[in-house]
Scaffold this motif. Structure first.
Motif, short mmCIF file in Angstrom:
data_model
loop_
_atom_site.label_atom_id
_atom_site.label_comp_id
_atom_site.label_asym_id
_atom_site.label_seq_id
_atom_site.Cartn_x
_atom_site.Cartn_y
_atom_site.Cartn_z
N ALA A 63 -11.22 41.02 -60.63
CA ALA A 63 -10.06 41.75 -60.10
C ALA A 63 -10.29 42.10 -58.63
CB ALA A 63 -9.82 43.02 -60.91
N ALA A 64 -11.47 42.62 -58.32
CA ALA A 64 -11.77 42.99 -56.93
C ALA A 64 -11.71 41.77 -56.03
CB ALA A 64 -13.14 43.65 -56.86
N ASP A 65 -12.21 40.63 -56.51
CA ASP A 65 -12.18 39.40 -55.71
C ASP A 65 -10.74 38.99 -55.39
OD1 ASP A 65 -14.86 39.14 -55.52
OD2 ASP A 65 -15.08 37.64 -57.13
N MET B 139 -5.81 42.66 -64.77
CA MET B 139 -7.18 42.10 -64.72
C MET B 139 -8.25 43.12 -65.08
SD MET B 139 -7.05 39.61 -61.38
CE MET B 139 -6.33 40.80 -60.30
N ALA B 140 -8.08 44.37 -64.64
CA ALA B 140 -9.18 45.33 -64.80
C ALA B 140 -8.79 46.55 -65.62
CB ALA B 140 -9.66 45.77 -63.42
N GLY B 141 -7.57 46.61 -66.14
CA GLY B 141 -7.15 47.80 -66.85
C GLY B 141 -7.21 48.99 -65.92
N SER B 142 -7.64 50.14 -66.44
CA SER B 142 -7.75 51.31 -65.57
C SER B 142 -9.19 51.56 -65.14
CB SER B 142 -7.17 52.53 -66.29
OG SER B 142 -7.81 52.66 -67.55
N ASP B 143 -10.03 50.53 -65.31
CA ASP B 143 -11.43 50.67 -64.94
C ASP B 143 -11.60 50.90 -63.45
OD1 ASP B 143 -12.22 50.31 -67.46
OD2 ASP B 143 -13.26 48.39 -67.17
N SER B 144 -12.44 51.78 -63.08
CA SER B 144 -12.91 51.97 -61.70
C SER B 144 -11.82 52.25 -60.69
CB SER B 144 -13.68 50.72 -61.22
OG SER B 144 -14.47 50.18 -62.23
N ASN B 145 -10.65 52.64 -61.16
CA ASN B 145 -9.53 52.88 -60.22
C ASN B 145 -9.23 51.66 -59.35
OD1 ASN B 145 -8.85 55.44 -60.93
ND2 ASN B 145 -10.19 56.43 -59.41
N LEU B 146 -9.57 50.48 -59.84
CA LEU B 146 -9.36 49.29 -59.00
C LEU B 146 -7.89 49.06 -58.70
CD1 LEU B 146 -11.73 46.39 -60.09
CD2 LEU B 146 -11.32 47.26 -57.80
N ALA B 147 -7.07 49.14 -59.75
CA ALA B 147 -5.64 48.87 -59.57
C ALA B 147 -5.03 49.88 -58.60
CB ALA B 147 -4.93 48.92 -60.92
N THR B 148 -5.27 51.16 -58.84
CA THR B 148 -4.67 52.18 -57.97
C THR B 148 -5.29 52.15 -56.57
OG1 THR B 148 -6.19 53.74 -58.98
CG2 THR B 148 -3.93 53.76 -59.79
N ILE C 246 -6.32 46.04 -39.51
CA ILE C 246 -5.56 46.93 -40.39
C ILE C 246 -6.08 46.81 -41.83
CG2 ILE C 246 -3.27 47.26 -41.45
CD1 ILE C 246 -2.07 46.59 -38.68
N GLN C 247 -6.41 45.59 -42.17
CA GLN C 247 -6.92 45.34 -43.53
C GLN C 247 -8.18 46.17 -43.79
OE1 GLN C 247 -7.40 41.10 -44.24
NE2 GLN C 247 -8.86 41.50 -45.85
N GLN C 248 -9.07 46.22 -42.81
CA GLN C 248 -10.31 46.97 -42.98
C GLN C 248 -10.05 48.48 -43.05
OE1 GLN C 248 -13.46 45.74 -43.50
NE2 GLN C 248 -12.48 43.74 -43.62
N TRP C 249 -9.08 48.95 -42.25
CA TRP C 249 -8.76 50.38 -42.27
C TRP C 249 -8.25 50.77 -43.67
CZ3 TRP C 249 -5.13 50.07 -37.37
CH2 TRP C 249 -5.90 49.66 -36.28
N ALA C 250 -7.38 49.92 -44.21
CA ALA C 250 -6.83 50.21 -45.54
C ALA C 250 -7.91 50.08 -46.61
CB ALA C 250 -5.66 49.27 -45.83
N LEU C 251 -8.82 49.12 -46.40
CA LEU C 251 -9.88 48.90 -47.39
C LEU C 251 -10.79 50.13 -47.50
CD1 LEU C 251 -10.78 46.58 -49.27
CD2 LEU C 251 -12.43 45.91 -47.51
N ALA C 252 -10.90 50.89 -46.41
CA ALA C 252 -11.71 52.11 -46.44
C ALA C 252 -11.17 53.07 -47.48
CB ALA C 252 -11.72 52.75 -45.05
N VAL C 253 -9.84 53.12 -47.62
CA VAL C 253 -9.22 54.01 -48.61
C VAL C 253 -9.49 53.47 -50.01
CG1 VAL C 253 -7.03 54.98 -49.41
CG2 VAL C 253 -7.46 54.74 -46.96
N THR C 254 -9.33 52.16 -50.17
CA THR C 254 -9.60 51.54 -51.47
C THR C 254 -11.05 51.81 -51.88
OG1 THR C 254 -8.05 49.78 -50.89
CG2 THR C 254 -9.54 49.33 -52.73
N GLN C 255 -11.95 51.63 -50.94
CA GLN C 255 -13.38 51.85 -51.21
C GLN C 255 -13.64 53.28 -51.69
OE1 GLN C 255 -15.85 50.87 -47.82
NE2 GLN C 255 -17.71 51.66 -48.78
N LYS C 256 -13.00 54.22 -51.01
CA LYS C 256 -13.17 55.63 -51.38
C LYS C 256 -12.63 55.89 -52.79
CE LYS C 256 -13.73 60.10 -50.87
NZ LYS C 256 -15.09 60.67 -50.95
N MET C 257 -11.46 55.30 -53.10
CA MET C 257 -10.84 55.55 -54.41
C MET C 257 -11.63 54.89 -55.55
SD MET C 257 -6.77 55.46 -53.58
CE MET C 257 -6.28 55.81 -55.26
N VAL C 258 -12.19 53.72 -55.26
CA VAL C 258 -12.97 53.05 -56.30
C VAL C 258 -14.28 53.78 -56.55
CG1 VAL C 258 -14.15 50.88 -56.91
CG2 VAL C 258 -11.87 50.81 -55.89
#
Lengths: 321, 242
Positions: free
Chosen positions: B47-49, B121-130, B184-196
């Motif tokens: 899912a992360a990939d 792909m990942a269900g609610s595991d690891s907050n990946l989807a959100t 911009i992608q990297q800036w947004a990814l920082a938020v994803t990283q924090k949430m995961v």
């Protein structure tokens, strides 16, 4: 379009005045408008000139879509550039056809009324659509309209907020003769009601039929201004060249040269076909007599083409006077 | 925000032929997510990939390019923008209204499909989807602003936007550390990283910038971009065909 205009006469306050003072506009090295000054008051004014004369640029300057490179454009003292509130007073009919093709004519005019924040946008849209006689087609998408219908719906969007100043860029393009006459009536009545109605055209006859005042542009310059009849007289006084193709050029040549309307006729050939080149000195008499001569002598006219009627030639003659 | 401007913009955006892409891109993402789920079962790594490379790296920038430039570019090109500009309307209101519509399109066709694909792909595991949906939303906000501004500034907005999104961010940004900080992608990814959270590094979710810097840059680009779009719209010059 309806013959009577359901818009209020503009009687209160001083007459509306649009003023251009020493306005120039250049794009890089190209001077599109060169040191133009004019004052346009209520009534219908024709902005006349050949293609490329700077008419559209001038209308864009008047409507606040272009800043003058030098000089000022004002309506009752208010500048048109960088002044969004001026659009409460301006109605614009642009030359370009593009609108919102996926939207119905009704919704498009209604949207324009809403964008003006009118108190009753539905009533305003209905009135504008009725004025341009588009009720029956208002439910159709704008993208399905003919050129003439698009012109009328554009006119409705310009009228929807009952503006003091109406700027129309080549408004008769694509209209059939009936629609053209109706639009002329509408513009004339709006002009009589105290509005500034300015329209551009490269067709002399359009301007002649409707405009009391005329502003002539040639190559970016303000070439003439004033009463159309005076300018038209200057234009009609000049000799006119015509090319004629008929079933009996020689007989027609003899009749024309015997008549006082022509100064000279010449038989010639074009692409292997015999033609007659005529120089008419009295345009009105020539236009009247030619078909009479042809009918009296049983001659068929295949072609009557003005050989020098391009506006560029007419205007260069005018400017040289 | 003006509802009439928004309505006309929506009509233009989803009514044009390019709108087909709006449906195709999320459909491809959801189809791939289903395929991954069928082949690998529930997998946070897969899912992360897919969400990192296809959703955040491709779908969102491309969708934003279509929505951001499409919200105003065609109107400027064909001259129909005159009908909005010849009104007593604040130009910033026009800019914001168009931006909101572009954002709506991005949420419907990009953010929500990303969320759905993540859950598939990942269900609610690891907050990946959100996490990826939040990243997609924030990236979408900034991208939409940049591409809307580009469309006001230049008639080559789509080409320049494609170069930025696909060449700068995807190619150069993928390998050159300095370039990654301006992505911009990297800036947004920082938020994803924090949430995961803690599992992020194990799943290969690593932003080139910190959370604070990422969020700050997203806010700055969005606010400044919108303000400048309104300013440019106020001075936009429309010339005749002559």
């Amino acid at each position: 379009m309806t013959a009577t205009v359901p818009y209020r006469p503009r009687t209160a306050g001083a007459p509306v005045t649009m003023k251009l003072e020493q306005v120039s506009r250049w794009f890089g090295n190209v001077v599109a408008v060169n040191d133009v000054s004019m004052t346009i008051g209520p009534g219908v004014t024709g902005l006349l000139g050949p293609n490329g004369a700077g008419k559209s640029t001038l209308i864009h300057l008047m409507s606040g879509f272009l800043p003058p490179s030098s000089g000022t454009v004002t309506i009752d003292g208010e500048t048109t550039w960088h002044n969004e509130s001026i659009y409460r007073r301006i109605g614009l009919v642009p030359e370009r056809e593009a609108m919102y093709d996926g939207v119905s004519g009704w919704n498009f005019v209604l949207s324009n009324a809403k964008l003006h924040r009118l108190p009753d946008p539905q009533a305003a849209a209905r009135r504008a659509i009725e004025t341009v006689d588009m009720e029956s087609a208002a439910g159709r998408d704008v993208g399905t309209y003919s050129k003439g219908m698009k012109q009328r719906i554009k006119m409705a969007t310009a009228l929807v907020h009952d503006p003091d100043v109406l700027l129309l860029d080549e408004p008769f393009n694509g209209m059939d003769p009936r629609q053209r006459l109706q639009l002329m009536d509408l513009m004339a009545e709006l002009g009589r009601n105290g509005r500034v109605v300015l329209f551009s055209s490269h067709i002399l006859e359009e301007v002649e039929q409707i405009a009391a005042g005329i502003e002539v542009m040639v190559a970016g310059r303000h070439a003439a201004s004033g009463d159309f009849r005076e300018i038209r007289r200057l234009m009609t006084e000049r000799p006119h060249q015509y090319t004629i193709r008929s079933s009996d050029d020689r007989a027609l040549a003899a009749a024309l040269i015997a008549d006082g309307s022509t100064a000279g006729v010449e038989l010639g050939r074009r692409s292997g076909t015999e033609i007659l080149n005529v120089q008419a000195t009295d345009y009105n008499r020539f236009a009247h007599r030619l078909p009479v001569f042809a009918r009296e002598r049983g001659i068929r006219l295949y072609e009557v083409t003005p050989a020098d009627e391009s506006l560029e030639k007419v205007f260069s003659y005018l400017v040289s006077r | 925000m003006n509802a009439t401007v928004a309505g006309l913009t929506w009509h233009s955006l989803v009514g044009r032929r390019r709108a087909v892409l709006l449906f195709v891109l999320p459909a491809v993402l959801l189809a791939l997510a289903l395929l991954v789920r069928l082949v690998s079962g529930q997998s946070a790594g897969a899912a992360a990939d897919l969400l990192g490379s296809f959703s955040l790296g491709f779908l969102i920038p491309l969708l934003c390019l279509i929505a951001g430039t499409g919200a105003i570019g065609p109107e400027i090109d064909d001259g129909s923008i005159v009908y909005l500009l010849a009104k007593p309307l604040n130009r910033y209101v026009i800019a914001v209204s168009k931006w909101v519509v572009a954002l709506g399109v991005i949420v419907i066709f990009g953010v929500l499909p990303t969320l759905a694909a993540g859950f598939i792909m990942a269900g609610s595991d690891s907050n990946l989807a959100t996490g990826y949906a939040a990243g997609a939303l924030l990236a979408g906000i900034a991208y939409a602003t940049v591409f809307l501004l580009l469309a006001v500034l230049t008639r080559n907005a789509v080409v320049i936007g494609l170069l930025y999104a696909l060449v700068w961010e995807a190619a150069i940004g993928g390998y050159v550390p300095g370039a990654q900080a301006l992505s911009i992608q990297q800036w947004a990814l920082a938020v994803t990283q924090k949430m995961v959270g803690d599992q992020a590094s194990g799943l290969g979710i690593e932003s080139a910038v910190g959370l604070g810097a990422g969020v700050t840059l997203l806010v700055v680009v969005t606010v400044a971009g919108l303000a400048y779009t309104g300013y440019r719209l106020r001075s936009i010059r429309i010339n005749g065909d002559e």
